[in-house]
Design a protein around this motif. Structure first.
Motif, mmCIF file in Angstrom:
data_model
loop_
_atom_site.group_PDB
_atom_site.id
_atom_site.type_symbol
_atom_site.label_atom_id
_atom_site.label_comp_id
_atom_site.label_asym_id
_atom_site.label_seq_id
_atom_site.Cartn_x
_atom_site.Cartn_y
_atom_site.Cartn_z
ATOM 1 N N ALA A 113 -4.359 -16.390 -44.507
ATOM 2 C CA ALA A 113 -4.337 -15.243 -43.882
ATOM 3 C C ALA A 113 -3.034 -15.376 -44.617
ATOM 4 O O ALA A 113 -2.599 -13.711 -45.221
ATOM 5 C CB ALA A 113 -3.620 -15.502 -42.854
ATOM 6 N N LYS A 114 -2.646 -16.093 -45.610
ATOM 7 C CA LYS A 114 -0.618 -16.134 -45.963
ATOM 8 C C LYS A 114 -0.878 -15.025 -47.642
ATOM 9 O O LYS A 114 -0.318 -15.005 -48.512
ATOM 10 C CB LYS A 114 -0.558 -17.267 -46.822
ATOM 11 C CG LYS A 114 0.128 -18.087 -45.976
ATOM 12 C CD LYS A 114 0.951 -19.749 -46.247
ATOM 13 C CE LYS A 114 2.377 -20.341 -45.416
ATOM 14 N NZ LYS A 114 2.373 -21.330 -45.715
ATOM 15 N N PHE A 115 -2.270 -15.358 -48.730
ATOM 16 C CA PHE A 115 -2.511 -14.141 -49.559
ATOM 17 C C PHE A 115 -2.520 -13.173 -49.278
ATOM 18 O O PHE A 115 -2.833 -12.117 -50.627
ATOM 19 C CB PHE A 115 -3.156 -14.991 -50.193
ATOM 20 C CG PHE A 115 -3.392 -17.010 -50.316
ATOM 21 C CD1 PHE A 115 -2.394 -17.301 -51.487
ATOM 22 C CD2 PHE A 115 -3.621 -17.507 -50.002
ATOM 23 C CE1 PHE A 115 -1.735 -17.955 -51.544
ATOM 24 C CE2 PHE A 115 -3.195 -19.032 -50.554
ATOM 25 C CZ PHE A 115 -2.114 -19.100 -51.008
ATOM 26 N N VAL A 116 -3.027 -12.466 -47.851
ATOM 27 C CA VAL A 116 -3.123 -11.025 -48.066
ATOM 28 C C VAL A 116 -1.052 -10.562 -47.943
ATOM 29 O O VAL A 116 -0.758 -10.545 -46.580
ATOM 30 C CB VAL A 116 -3.384 -11.093 -46.649
ATOM 31 C CG1 VAL A 116 -3.544 -8.816 -46.135
ATOM 32 C CG2 VAL A 116 -4.747 -11.351 -46.475
ATOM 33 N N LEU A 123 0.727 -12.629 -40.321
ATOM 34 C CA LEU A 123 -0.999 -13.070 -38.989
ATOM 35 C C LEU A 123 -0.920 -14.648 -39.374
ATOM 36 O O LEU A 123 -1.235 -15.217 -38.355
ATOM 37 C CB LEU A 123 -2.084 -12.701 -39.538
ATOM 38 C CG LEU A 123 -3.499 -13.446 -39.180
ATOM 39 C CD1 LEU A 123 -3.684 -13.013 -37.342
ATOM 40 C CD2 LEU A 123 -4.855 -12.447 -40.053
ATOM 41 N N ALA A 124 -0.559 -15.440 -40.166
ATOM 42 C CA ALA A 124 -0.295 -16.988 -40.071
ATOM 43 C C ALA A 124 1.188 -17.131 -39.306
ATOM 44 O O ALA A 124 0.469 -18.421 -38.623
ATOM 45 C CB ALA A 124 -0.096 -16.583 -42.001
ATOM 46 N N GLY A 125 1.396 -16.636 -39.733
ATOM 47 C CA GLY A 125 2.731 -17.142 -38.125
ATOM 48 C C GLY A 125 2.859 -16.996 -36.688
ATOM 49 O O GLY A 125 2.609 -17.752 -35.825
ATOM 50 N N SER A 126 1.526 -15.752 -36.467
ATOM 51 C CA SER A 126 0.790 -15.369 -35.462
ATOM 52 C C SER A 126 0.009 -17.164 -35.328
ATOM 53 O O SER A 126 -0.187 -17.255 -33.854
ATOM 54 C CB SER A 126 0.206 -14.249 -35.372
ATOM 55 O OG SER A 126 0.027 -14.037 -33.680
ATOM 56 N N ILE A 127 -1.009 -17.466 -35.953
ATOM 57 C CA ILE A 127 -1.884 -18.293 -35.743
ATOM 58 C C ILE A 127 -1.396 -19.212 -35.813
ATOM 59 O O ILE A 127 -1.242 -19.975 -34.506
ATOM 60 C CB ILE A 127 -2.346 -18.385 -37.094
ATOM 61 C CG1 ILE A 127 -3.544 -17.353 -36.976
ATOM 62 C CG2 ILE A 127 -3.412 -19.509 -37.172
ATOM 63 C CD1 ILE A 127 -4.306 -17.158 -37.927
#
Length: 181
Positions: A113-116, A123-127
C-alpha cells in the motif's frame, strides 16, 4: 498482586489506553515511505508494550517466579490453558518477529500500500494501527483472563481457609475437655 475485580478492570482499561497510543505510533511509522521502517518500529513498540502489560497484570516472569509453589503452578497452568504466547514470558525480538510473521498478510498489504501515492500511506497507517491494536488487545484479554482466574482461585482458597475455622462447633465433654465436631 491484584486484590479485586475492580482493580483488575482498571488495569485492563489502562492497558487498552497504552495499546491505543502504541497503535498510533505504529501507524505513524507505517506512513513513512521507507521500506522496513514500520517493521523495526513495530518490533520496538511491542518490545516495550508487551512487558508493560504483563507487569501491570502481575504476569511478568519475575512476578510469577516470586510466587509460592501452588499459586505459581496455577498461573503457569492457566497461561498454558489460555494459549497465550506472551504472558509470563521474556519478550525477545525473535518472539515478536514470529508473532508479526503470523500476521504477515497485514504486513504484506501494508508494504504494498505504501507505493500508492497519498492514499497508500494512509492505508498502510490504517492497517498498521489495526494490526497493532488487535495484537495488543488480544494480549490484554489473555492477561485479563489469566489474572481473573488467578484472583478467583485466590478468593476460593481464602474462603476455604476461613470457612472451617468459623464452622467448627465445639462442646465441652464430661471430663472438661473441648470436643470439636
Amino acid at each position: 498482586m491484584i486484590e479485586s475485580p475492580e482493580e483488575l478492570e482498571a488495569i485492563r482499561k489502562s492497558c487498552h489506553s497504552m495499546v491505543t497510543k502504541s497503535s498510533s505510533l505504529s501507524a505513524g511509522a507505517a506512513i513513512v515511505p521507507l521500506p522496513g521502517v514500520d517493521i523495526v518500529s513495530d518490533v520496538a513498540i511491542l518490545m516495550r508494550l508487551i512487558p508493560r502489560i504483563n507487569e501491570k497484570f502481575g504476569l511478568s516472569p519475575e512476578q510469577i517466579d516470586s510466587l509460592d509453589t501452588e499459586p505459581k503452578l496455577f498461573v503457569m497452568t492457566t497461561i498454558s490453558n489460555t494459549g497465550s504466547k506472551m504472558a509470563g514470558k521474556y519478550i525477545t525480538r525473535k518472539l515478536i518477529l514470529m508473532l508479526l510473521k503470523k500476521m504477515g498478510f497485514k504486513g504484506a498489504s501494508k508494504g504494498a500500500a505504501k507505493f500508492v501515492p497519498f492514499i497508500g500511506s494512509a492505508l498502510a497507517g490504517s492497517i498498521s494501527f489495526s494490526a497493532m491494536k488487535y495484537m495488543g488487545s488480544r494480549h490484554i484479554e489473555d492477561c485479563y483472563q489469566i489474572a481473573l482466574a488467578t484472583l478467583e482461585n485466590k478468593q476460593r482458597e481464602s474462603a476455604v481457609m476461613v470457612k472451617p475455622a468459623t464452622e467448627q462447633a465445639s462442646s465441652i465433654t464430661s471430663d472438661g475437655s473441648k470436643e470439636t465436631e
